[in-house]
Design a protein around this motif. Structure first.
Motif, PDB file in Angstrom:
ATOM      1  N   LYS A 103      47.982  64.946  37.140  1.00 25.16           N
ATOM      2  CA  LYS A 103      48.037  64.155  35.802  1.00 25.16           C
ATOM      3  C   LYS A 103      47.061  64.620  34.769  1.00 25.16           C
ATOM      4  CE  LYS A 103      47.383  59.410  34.121  1.00 25.16           C
ATOM      5  NZ  LYS A 103      47.177  57.980  34.691  1.00 25.16           N
ATOM      6  N   TYR A 127      57.317  59.349  32.983  1.00 27.30           N
ATOM      7  CA  TYR A 127      55.943  59.152  33.483  1.00 27.30           C
ATOM      8  C   TYR A 127      54.937  59.118  32.310  1.00 27.30           C
ATOM      9  CZ  TYR A 127      51.647  60.732  36.155  1.00 27.30           C
ATOM     10  OH  TYR A 127      50.673  60.810  36.902  1.00 27.30           O
ATOM     11  N   TYR A 130      53.111  62.110  29.744  1.00 25.74           N
ATOM     12  CA  TYR A 130      53.535  63.172  28.866  1.00 25.74           C
ATOM     13  C   TYR A 130      53.618  62.838  27.383  1.00 25.74           C
ATOM     14  CZ  TYR A 130      56.529  63.777  33.040  1.00 25.74           C
ATOM     15  OH  TYR A 130      56.771  63.888  34.456  1.00 25.74           O
ATOM     16  N   SER A 238      49.563  64.772  46.201  1.00 28.30           N
ATOM     17  CA  SER A 238      49.428  63.324  46.058  1.00 28.30           C
ATOM     18  C   SER A 238      50.453  62.668  47.024  1.00 28.30           C
ATOM     19  CB  SER A 238      49.541  62.761  44.735  1.00 28.30           C
ATOM     20  OG  SER A 238      48.166  62.930  44.050  1.00 28.30           O
TER      21      SER A 238
HETATM   22  C1  LIG Z   1      52.472  60.555  40.851  1.00 27.13           C
HETATM   23  C2  LIG Z   1      52.957  61.409  39.801  1.00 27.13           C
HETATM   24  C3  LIG Z   1      52.301  62.460  39.634  1.00 27.13           C
HETATM   25  C4  LIG Z   1      51.136  63.138  40.498  1.00 27.13           C
HETATM   26  O1  LIG Z   1      50.018  62.682  39.823  1.00 27.13           O
HETATM   27  P1  LIG Z   1      48.616  63.222  40.502  1.00 27.13           P
HETATM   28  O2  LIG Z   1      47.798  63.231  39.461  1.00 27.13           O
HETATM   29  O3  LIG Z   1      48.852  64.686  40.984  1.00 27.13           O
HETATM   30  O4  LIG Z   1      48.447  62.021  41.346  1.00 27.13           O
HETATM   31  C5  LIG Z   1      52.928  63.470  38.631  1.00 27.13           C
HETATM   32  N1  LIG Z   1      54.289  63.018  38.018  1.00 27.13           N
HETATM   33  C6  LIG Z   1      54.839  61.977  38.316  1.00 27.13           C
HETATM   34  C7  LIG Z   1      55.991  61.629  37.695  1.00 27.13           C
HETATM   35  C8  LIG Z   1      54.100  61.220  39.263  1.00 27.13           C
HETATM   36  O5  LIG Z   1      54.905  60.268  39.550  1.00 27.13           O
END
Ligand SMILES: *Cc1c(COP(=O)(O)O)cnc(C)c1O
Length: 389
Positions: A103, A127, A130, A238
């Motif tokens: 993220k 998400y 972006y 993750s």
């Molecule tokens: C969960 C998720 C992430 C991963 O986030 P981290 O920061 O690596 O925990 C990235 N992109 C999307 C779309 C997600 O749902």
């Protein structure tokens, strides 16, 4: 009282205030809530990864600042994992950058490229980072609607020329959160052509590549011919290893893009706890058996949910990947939006779901259900739905 920046003012509003309040109230009243809203694995991190962290954390050398570019051991493990999983070759010296969870990398990346007035092409629903990362960098999101009629893929031919001229970045996320849609190599080939022609950097978010069912294997954007000339891909431990709280992920792909993200980050953070990096390397180098077990668990829940909803007469697409089901709100007596529908499910059935509007305006009309609760709870959720619909 304080004068906040224009950028922060432009961030999308937080829409779940009412739902959060209702959720807290329901919990406070001791109601038996089933939370289908959580995009966070419920299963623990595999024990052998935790054990590796424990050992590594006893070694004093891990207690100091780690290198900004990440431990070589982790970068090599990432290169190995990509080679085995996707047949993509990455140079651990120049084409891989470990991150404090993907993220932060996704959100920081636009700082290296956007000037005031520039655009990022962003799928909607999506998400949230972006859009957030683009706005914080001073850029403007241009929304590419994801319609069910186009298999939740953006229609690149619909983007106006004047926007294309000012666009620096384009985001793609397949397997997709929240729609659970997947993308194939043909689509990615079109994206490479489009991005090369318009001189746009591709940002691929591959967080869900390992959460897939029925033998389906998601592809990496970097497998596409020509992708490495124009793209950076974000990945994460993750979801793959149930490690959301550990904060470890990476960016990989074009060396120049990776190094510019590293430059931004060298001014912001000082790397990832080395013991976590060693445990992450261990996870990537080790047996991937646990991933299969985890997918089997999600698959059973998926089947229970999809069959249950279909038995209620709801039209549902069974997802090939991710741990989400993206559900069109059924036609009730009168039209109801996603916030109201979610509030209704909470009030009448003690069920928490995520309203589609929370992922952007084109998410309206849908809710997202996460498969991060047990099969028993999903069965119970279906029973409750039957009573109210
Ligand atoms: C969960 C998720 C992430 C991963 O986030 P981290 O920061 O690596 O925990 C990235 N992109 C999307 C779309 C997600 O749902």
């Amino acid at each position: 009282m304080f004068k906040i920046s224009d950028r922060i003012k432009k961030l999308p509003p937080y829409l779940f205030v009412e739902i959060d309040k209702a959720k807290r109230k329901a919990r406070h009243e001791g109601r038996d809530i089933i939370d289908l809203g959580i995009g966070d694995p419920d299963q623990p991190t595999p024990a052998y990864i935790i054990e590796r962290l424990y050992q590594a954390s006893k070694d004093h050398s891990t207690h100091r600042y780690s290198l900004d570019q990440g431990l070589m051991e982790l970068r090599q493990a990432i290169a190995h994992w990509y080679r085995v999983r996707f047949r993509v070759e990455l140079d651990p010296d120049t084409e891989i950058l470990p991150l404090i969870g993907s993220k932060e990398g996704i959100a920081h990346f636009p700082l290296a490229f956007l000037n005031e007035g520039d655009y990022s092409l962003i799928p909607d629903p999506c998400y949230p980072p972006y859009k957030g990362g683009t706005i914080i960098a001073g850029g403007n999101p241009y929304l590419m609607p994801l319609y069910e009629s186009n298999a939740f893929l953006p229609d690149l031919s619909k983007i106006p020329l004047n926007i294309l001229k000012k666009s620096k970045l384009a985001y793609f996320n397949y397997p997709n959160n929240p729609t659970a849609q997947t993308a194939d190599k043909d689509f990615y080939q079109d994206v490479v052509k489009f991005a090369t022609k318009n001189k746009i950097i591709v940002v691929s978010d591959l967080a869900y590549s390992e959460i897939a069912y029925d033998g389906y294997r998601p592809v990496s954007f970097l497998e596409t011919q020509g992708a490495k000339d124009i793209a950076i891909e974000f990945h994460s431990l993750s979801k793959t290893y149930n490690m959301t709280g550990w904060r470890v992920g990476w960016a990989c792909g074009n060396a120049e893009l990776v190094s510019l993200l590293a430059k931004v980050k060298s001014n912001i953070d000082s790397g990832i706890f080395s013991a976590i990096q060693l445990a992450a390397a261990y996870a990537l180098n080790g047996s991937q058996e646990q991933i299969r077990n985890m997918c089997n668990i999600y698959q059973e829940r998926r089947d229970t949910l999809v069959q249950g909803l279909r038995s209620l007469g709801w039209q549902v697409t069974s997802p090939k990947a991710t741990f989400y089901v993206w559900l069109k709100i059924p036609k009730l007596n009168k039209a109801i939006d996603s916030l109201k529908f979610s509030a209704l499910l909470l009030e009448k059935a003690d069920l928490v779901v995520t309203p589609g509007i929370g992922f952007g305006k084109y998410g309206e009309g849908y809710i997202r259900i996460a498969l991060t609760v047990s099969t028993e709870k999903i069965k119970e959720a279906i029973i409750r739905l039957k009573k109210i619909i």
